[in-house]
Design a protein around this motif. Structure first.
Motif, PDB file in Angstrom:
ATOM      1  N   SER A 548       0.508  -1.407   0.082  1.00  0.00           N
ATOM      2  CA  SER A 548       0.101  -0.169  -0.069  1.00  0.00           C
ATOM      3  C   SER A 548       0.852   1.320  -0.113  1.00  0.00           C
ATOM      4  CB  SER A 548      -0.841  -0.233   0.806  1.00  0.00           C
ATOM      5  OG  SER A 548      -0.110   0.022   2.267  1.00  0.00           O
ATOM      6  N   LEU A 549       0.432   2.398  -0.624  1.00  0.00           N
ATOM      7  CA  LEU A 549       1.595   3.285  -1.008  1.00  0.00           C
ATOM      8  C   LEU A 549       0.620   5.005  -1.233  1.00  0.00           C
ATOM      9  CD1 LEU A 549       4.288   2.876  -1.406  1.00  0.00           C
ATOM     10  CD2 LEU A 549       3.866   3.655  -3.723  1.00  0.00           C
ATOM     11  N   MET A 550       0.916   5.510   0.026  1.00  0.00           N
ATOM     12  CA  MET A 550       0.893   7.127  -0.461  1.00  0.00           C
ATOM     13  C   MET A 550       1.895   7.937  -1.743  1.00  0.00           C
ATOM     14  SD  MET A 550      -2.662   8.489   0.774  1.00  0.00           S
ATOM     15  CE  MET A 550      -3.169   9.766   1.089  1.00  0.00           C
ATOM     16  N   TYR A 551       1.580   8.779  -2.676  1.00  0.00           N
ATOM     17  CA  TYR A 551       2.771   9.606  -3.072  1.00  0.00           C
ATOM     18  C   TYR A 551       1.447  10.859  -3.226  1.00  0.00           C
ATOM     19  CZ  TYR A 551       5.484  10.860  -7.432  1.00  0.00           C
ATOM     20  OH  TYR A 551       5.935  11.421  -7.821  1.00  0.00           O
ATOM     21  N   SER A 552       2.875  11.714  -2.792  1.00  0.00           N
ATOM     22  CA  SER A 552       2.326  13.555  -2.670  1.00  0.00           C
ATOM     23  C   SER A 552       3.806  14.334  -3.166  1.00  0.00           C
ATOM     24  CB  SER A 552       2.205  14.060  -1.785  1.00  0.00           C
ATOM     25  OG  SER A 552       1.499  12.659  -0.313  1.00  0.00           O
ATOM     26  N   THR A 553       2.602  14.984  -4.043  1.00  0.00           N
ATOM     27  CA  THR A 553       3.608  15.894  -4.953  1.00  0.00           C
ATOM     28  C   THR A 553       3.429  17.527  -3.669  1.00  0.00           C
ATOM     29  OG1 THR A 553       2.265  16.791  -6.254  1.00  0.00           O
ATOM     30  CG2 THR A 553       3.993  14.489  -6.810  1.00  0.00           C
ATOM     31  N   LEU A 554       4.333  18.472  -3.950  1.00  0.00           N
ATOM     32  CA  LEU A 554       4.135  19.412  -3.188  1.00  0.00           C
ATOM     33  C   LEU A 554       4.529  20.357  -3.337  1.00  0.00           C
ATOM     34  CD1 LEU A 554       2.133  21.265  -0.718  1.00  0.00           C
ATOM     35  CD2 LEU A 554       4.941  20.357   0.694  1.00  0.00           C
ATOM     36  N   ASN A 555       4.623  21.552  -4.056  1.00  0.00           N
ATOM     37  CA  ASN A 555       5.242  22.866  -3.990  1.00  0.00           C
ATOM     38  C   ASN A 555       5.500  23.427  -2.329  1.00  0.00           C
ATOM     39  OD1 ASN A 555       5.532  25.424  -5.285  1.00  0.00           O
ATOM     40  ND2 ASN A 555       5.652  25.170  -6.528  1.00  0.00           N
ATOM     41  N   VAL A 556       6.503  23.551  -2.126  1.00  0.00           N
ATOM     42  CA  VAL A 556       7.315  24.535  -0.931  1.00  0.00           C
ATOM     43  C   VAL A 556       6.939  25.776  -1.170  1.00  0.00           C
ATOM     44  CG1 VAL A 556       8.232  22.322  -0.408  1.00  0.00           C
ATOM     45  CG2 VAL A 556       9.758  23.883  -2.033  1.00  0.00           C
ATOM     46  N   VAL A 557       6.911  25.943  -2.111  1.00  0.00           N
ATOM     47  CA  VAL A 557       6.237  27.919  -1.658  1.00  0.00           C
ATOM     48  C   VAL A 557       5.191  27.864  -2.145  1.00  0.00           C
ATOM     49  CG1 VAL A 557       6.698  29.609  -3.682  1.00  0.00           C
ATOM     50  CG2 VAL A 557       8.979  28.275  -2.931  1.00  0.00           C
ATOM     51  N   THR A 558       3.384  27.577  -2.760  1.00  0.00           N
ATOM     52  CA  THR A 558       2.831  27.760  -2.957  1.00  0.00           C
ATOM     53  C   THR A 558       1.804  26.454  -1.884  1.00  0.00           C
ATOM     54  OG1 THR A 558       2.495  26.724  -4.792  1.00  0.00           O
ATOM     55  CG2 THR A 558       2.948  28.432  -5.417  1.00  0.00           C
ATOM     56  N   GLY A 559       2.160  26.032  -1.836  1.00  0.00           N
ATOM     57  CA  GLY A 559       1.823  24.588  -0.906  1.00  0.00           C
ATOM     58  C   GLY A 559       0.779  23.919  -1.681  1.00  0.00           C
ATOM     59  N   GLU A 560       0.520  23.773  -3.406  1.00  0.00           N
ATOM     60  CA  GLU A 560       0.460  23.597  -4.113  1.00  0.00           C
ATOM     61  C   GLU A 560       0.205  21.620  -3.373  1.00  0.00           C
ATOM     62  OE1 GLU A 560      -0.083  24.575  -8.225  1.00  0.00           O
ATOM     63  OE2 GLU A 560      -1.168  22.650  -8.536  1.00  0.00           O
ATOM     64  N   MET A 561      -0.634  20.752  -3.381  1.00  0.00           N
ATOM     65  CA  MET A 561      -0.214  19.094  -3.412  1.00  0.00           C
ATOM     66  C   MET A 561      -1.170  18.644  -4.250  1.00  0.00           C
ATOM     67  SD  MET A 561      -0.319  18.069   0.288  1.00  0.00           S
ATOM     68  CE  MET A 561       0.006  16.205   1.173  1.00  0.00           C
ATOM     69  N   HIS A 562      -0.294  17.529  -4.736  1.00  0.00           N
ATOM     70  CA  HIS A 562      -1.280  15.877  -6.017  1.00  0.00           C
ATOM     71  C   HIS A 562      -1.217  14.801  -5.425  1.00  0.00           C
ATOM     72  CE1 HIS A 562      -1.741  18.825  -9.012  1.00  0.00           C
ATOM     73  NE2 HIS A 562      -0.411  19.338  -8.768  1.00  0.00           N
ATOM     74  N   MET A 563      -1.825  14.070  -4.395  1.00  0.00           N
ATOM     75  CA  MET A 563      -2.074  13.055  -3.834  1.00  0.00           C
ATOM     76  C   MET A 563      -2.399  11.715  -5.019  1.00  0.00           C
ATOM     77  SD  MET A 563      -3.474  13.539  -0.563  1.00  0.00           S
ATOM     78  CE  MET A 563      -2.171  13.010  -0.272  1.00  0.00           C
ATOM     79  N   ALA A 564      -2.042  10.796  -4.279  1.00  0.00           N
ATOM     80  CA  ALA A 564      -2.614   9.480  -5.540  1.00  0.00           C
ATOM     81  C   ALA A 564      -2.655   8.242  -4.209  1.00  0.00           C
ATOM     82  CB  ALA A 564      -2.564   9.452  -6.509  1.00  0.00           C
ATOM     83  N   ARG A 565      -3.191   7.293  -4.413  1.00  0.00           N
ATOM     84  CA  ARG A 565      -3.012   5.973  -3.210  1.00  0.00           C
ATOM     85  C   ARG A 565      -3.417   5.452  -3.818  1.00  0.00           C
ATOM     86  NH1 ARG A 565      -6.806   3.717   0.111  1.00  0.00           N
ATOM     87  NH2 ARG A 565      -8.590   4.099  -0.896  1.00  0.00           N
TER      88      ARG A 565
END
Lengths: 684, 115
Positions: A548-565
């Motif tokens: 099981s995995l949860m993968y996320s990306t985050l823009n450390v300037v804007t706080g915009e986050m994308h994720m999939a599970r």
């Protein structure tokens, strides 16, 4: 023969030659001076001492060769008789006697007298030295003392004749001789050494003793009946003749007794041999128990000793469930016929009864009819091997004669079987503990490896406070988290849980790390990443394992986050006092091919606001159970995060771990536990 | 805490495994044995009744994965029935409903086998 022996022997011979020359020179002189007499006696004692040294030299090294010693005495005694016979046929003029003195008539008589005396000296010393060694084998208290009393009596009698003329007799001599005979008898009854001989040795002892007995008797008789021998020796030396006479008597009585006693021992010799080999086998087996590290060695020794302890013709050892580990004098085919050849084999009987099964007559017993006719298997004993009331193996013993097992055999075999069981048990324990040690080393290695798979430090950002911890349940767990920087402003991070635990899980975890490190740079979209990750994993993963995995990306300037599970626990988001579990759809990795998987994965986006807290975790957190069996659950997690949400990520993470541990206090926790906390300090 | 039990019964030509308690790494070998036994007897229509199942761990889920292919290859199936919400959530979290036929109760499962 060593150098020293030769040196002593030639010294003795040289002295005797000198004595002979003296005798020859003084052939016709009646009275000799005391000084010369003393010199002659001194040389004689020196010569005999050298003979003693020659005989006793090197003997110490040859221990326990009783039969050889007796044989040697018999040989020399026989040789002496032979020598006498040769001398007696020579045309000698002999001695004249005058005033109890002996005067040789010709020189050749002197020579013969010297030779016979020298031989008598050698034989006396040889006989006494060898009998001493035989007597002192298995000595008891008093054995040595009795022997030395005998020697003292001999020497006493000899000394009393020093000043006597050759044909003179003395009361002292008679008394001391009488004493010597008493000691001879005492010493001749010391025959316990016979018992320790093997049957074969006993037969030889009998033979040699008989020879020695006859030879000594012959000497004794010759000495009293034929004057020449007595006169020769008396002429040469009265003390020597005295000792020789006693020695001959000693030899005759001792070997006569030895012969009779050995003869009576002979019928029991076989039983004695067997008992002794049993003792030896038991002894070596008990030694084996403590020494054996190699199970095969042990098995081989067991069958070998089985043959020894009960004189069996064949034997084999089976370790349950059904492993023939060693066999002797019987073929695998025959064994198979005996243990598998019928629905009711002797094996199954013993398996059920757990007691010894003895079949005296294989051919005519209904229990064993199914294997009648196997070469050299006319009777069989099947002995169970038990430890701690558990049957661990079976020892099969066969003999080529029917009714060949007696009560003793069965008793010995059962005793032996107990020893064997202990030995086998020990060998197994040793193997087990070695195995365990090996596994522990392996686990330690895997643990070390796994620690290195997790990030050693987390990157630091202005807007993001991020902390993570992972505690495996076993030495090696299946939890995983990781983070990488995709570019200056973007990071991607992952949390996952490999099904199962231990070394296997750690390997999959390593694979996931490889996939994450490589694919996340190529496929920054979370959904795409998971689909590619599934594609990579589905071919390599065991069908009952999944990730099981949860993968996320985050823009450390804007706080915009994308994720999939992918089948992983939902993320807890605490935002503006509102708690929410973010759970995009998606099944676990490695469960199904992409034709199914791809359709299930959903990607979601969100933007973090100031002071938002994201908590990623593995099921070890929510599924930890209290002593009462209740799970920690989602609500408790939410309440911990709520309580600590105004603190830093480190505090939040620490509090979660502490609460879970406190909650599961009684039994500890039994799943891996991983927590990753993000606190957003950025804009909005 | 690892209390777990399996009952096996037959109902209208379908074999039902009743799971009870906690199915985790320690207890999965029991379920594995039960499946192996059914497959050895060529029983491929299987219902797993989860009414009394309190918990299932990833190792427990793995057991189903191990056997489903073989069972389906023989035109049978493993259907799961009577799941509590809690246990269903665990299955659901991993996406198992996509892979397995999870039904409300045994009757429904039997009916599906009949069809």
């Amino acid at each position: 023969m060593n150098f020293r022996k030769i040196f002593y022997a030639s010294g003795a011979a040289l002295l005797l030659i000198v004595v002979f020359i003296m005798d020859a020179a003084m052939k016709n002189i009646d009275e000799t001076g005391n000084g010369l007499m003393a010199l002659r006696a001194g040389m004689m004692v020196a010569s005999l001492s050298l003979m003693y040294l020659t005989v006793s030299q090197g003997k110490k090294r040859e221990q326990h060769n009783i039969v050889q010693r007796i044989g040697r005495v018999a040989m020399f005694t026989g040789a002496f008789v032979g020598l006498y016979i040769v001398v007696s046929v020579l045309p000698l003029d002999g001695f004249q006697s005058r005033e109890l003195r002996l005067i040789p008539i010709d020189y050749i008589t002197i020579l013969c007298a010297t030779i016979l005396s020298a031989a008598a000296g050698v034989l006396s010393i040889l006989t006494i030295v060898n009998i001493r060694e035989v007597l002192l084998f298995k000595r008891k208290r008093g054995t040595k003392r009795n022997f030395w009393l005998l020697i003292a009596a001999f020497l006493g009698a000899a000394a009393s004749t020093y000043n006597l003329r050759p044909l003179e007799s003395s009361n002292y001599r008679e008394v001391l001789l009488f004493l010597a005979v008493g000691m001879i008898i005492v010493n001749s009854f010391r025959l316990s050494w016979i018992a320790y001989l093997t049957r074969r040795e006993k037969i030889y002892t009998m033979l040699y003793s008989l020879l020695a007995f006859f030879a000594f008797m012959a000497i004794y008789v010759i000495m009293s009946e034929k004057e020449f021998l007595l006169k020769s020796l008396r002429y040469f030396s009265y003390p020597l003749q005295t000792v020789f006479q006693e020695t001959a008597l000693f030899g005759a009585i001792f070997f006569g007794m030895a012969f009779i006693s050995t003869m009576f021992h002979l019928p029991t010799a076989e039983a004695f041999d067997r008992k002794r080999s049993e003792i030896v086998s038991f002894h070596s087996l008990s030694r084996l128990i403590t020494q054996v590290f190699d199970f095969n060695d042990l098995a081989e020794s067991v069958t070998r000793m089985t043959l020894e302890v009960c004189g069996a013709s064949g034997a084999w050892l089976e370790i349950l469930p059904s492993d023939i580990v060693s066999s002797r004098n019987i073929s695998r085919d025959d064994i198979a016929r005996i243990v598998e050849g019928s629905p009711n084999t002797v094996r199954s009987t013993v398996l059920a009864s757990k007691t010894v099964l003895l079949v005296d007559d294989v051919a005519n017993d209904r229990r064993t009819k199914y294997f009648a006719g196997i070469h050299k298997v006319a009777s069989i004993a099947v002995v169970p091997l038990m430890t701690h009331d558990e049957l661990i193996g079976i020892l099969y013993v066969t003999k080529e004669m029917d009714h060949a097992f007696d009560q003793d055999d069965i008793e010995v075999l059962t005793g032996f079987a107990d020893q064997v069981s202990i030995a086998i048990d020990n060998a197994r324990l040793i193997k087990k503990s070695l195995e365990k040690e090996r596994l522990q080393r392996e686990l330690l290695l895997a643990q070390e490896m796994q620690k290195r798979l997790l990030p050693q430090t987390l990157p630091v950002f202005k807007n993001l406070d991020m902390k993570a911890v992972s505690a495996p349940a076993l030495e090696v767990g299946g939890d995983y988290y990781d983070i990488i920087r995709l570019d200056e402003n973007m990071i991607s991070f992952v949390i996952g849980d490999v099904s199962g635990k231990g070394v296997g899980a750690a390997f999959y975890m390593a694979e996931v790390k490889g996939i994450f490190q490589s694919l996340s740079r190529i496929y920054p979209s979370p959904k795409e990443f998971l689909i590619k990750a599934n594609e990579a994993l589905i071919t390599s993963i065991d069908k009952r394992s999944f990730i099981s995995l949860m993968y996320s990306t985050l823009n450390v300037v804007t706080g915009e986050m994308h994720m999939a599970r992918a089948g992983h626990c939902p993320m807890l988001l605490l935002s503006g006092g509102r708690a929410e579990f973010v759970k995009p759809a998606g099944m676990g990795l490695g469960l199904a091919g992409n034709h199914v998987f791809a359709g299930t994965v959903e990607e979601i986006s969100l933007t973090l606001h100031k002071d938002d807290v994201c908590v990623f975790y593995t099921d070890g957190v929510t599924e930890s159970r209290s002593a009462a069996g209740e799970e920690f659950g989602y609500d408790r997690l939410v309440s911990v995060v709520r309580d600590t949400s105004n603190r830093c990520a480190e505090d939040i993470k620490e509090e979660i771990i502490q609460r879970v541990w406190a909650y599961t206090d009684a039994q500890g926790y039994d799943d891996d536990l991983t927590v990753m906390v993000l606190k957003w300090n950025g804009p909005h | 805490m690892s209390e777990f039990a399996i009952g096996v019964r037959e109902s209208a030509g379908v074999h039902v495994l009743d799971l009870k308690g906690y199915l985790d790494a320690h207890t999965t070998p029991l379920l594995e044995e039960a499946f192996k036994k059914l497959l050895a007897e060529k029983k491929y229509r299987i219902i797993v009744n989860c009414r009394d199942l309190n918990y299932i761990s990833s190792a427990g889920l793995g057991v189903f994965m191990a056997f489903i292919e073989d069972v389906r290859a023989e035109e049978g199936d493993i259907k799961l029935s009577n799941m509590t919400v809690k246990v269903f959530n665990i299955f659901d979290l991993l996406g198992f409903p996509v892979l397995y036929d999870i039904v409300k109760d045994e009757q429904e499962a039997i009916a599906k086998f009949g069809a």
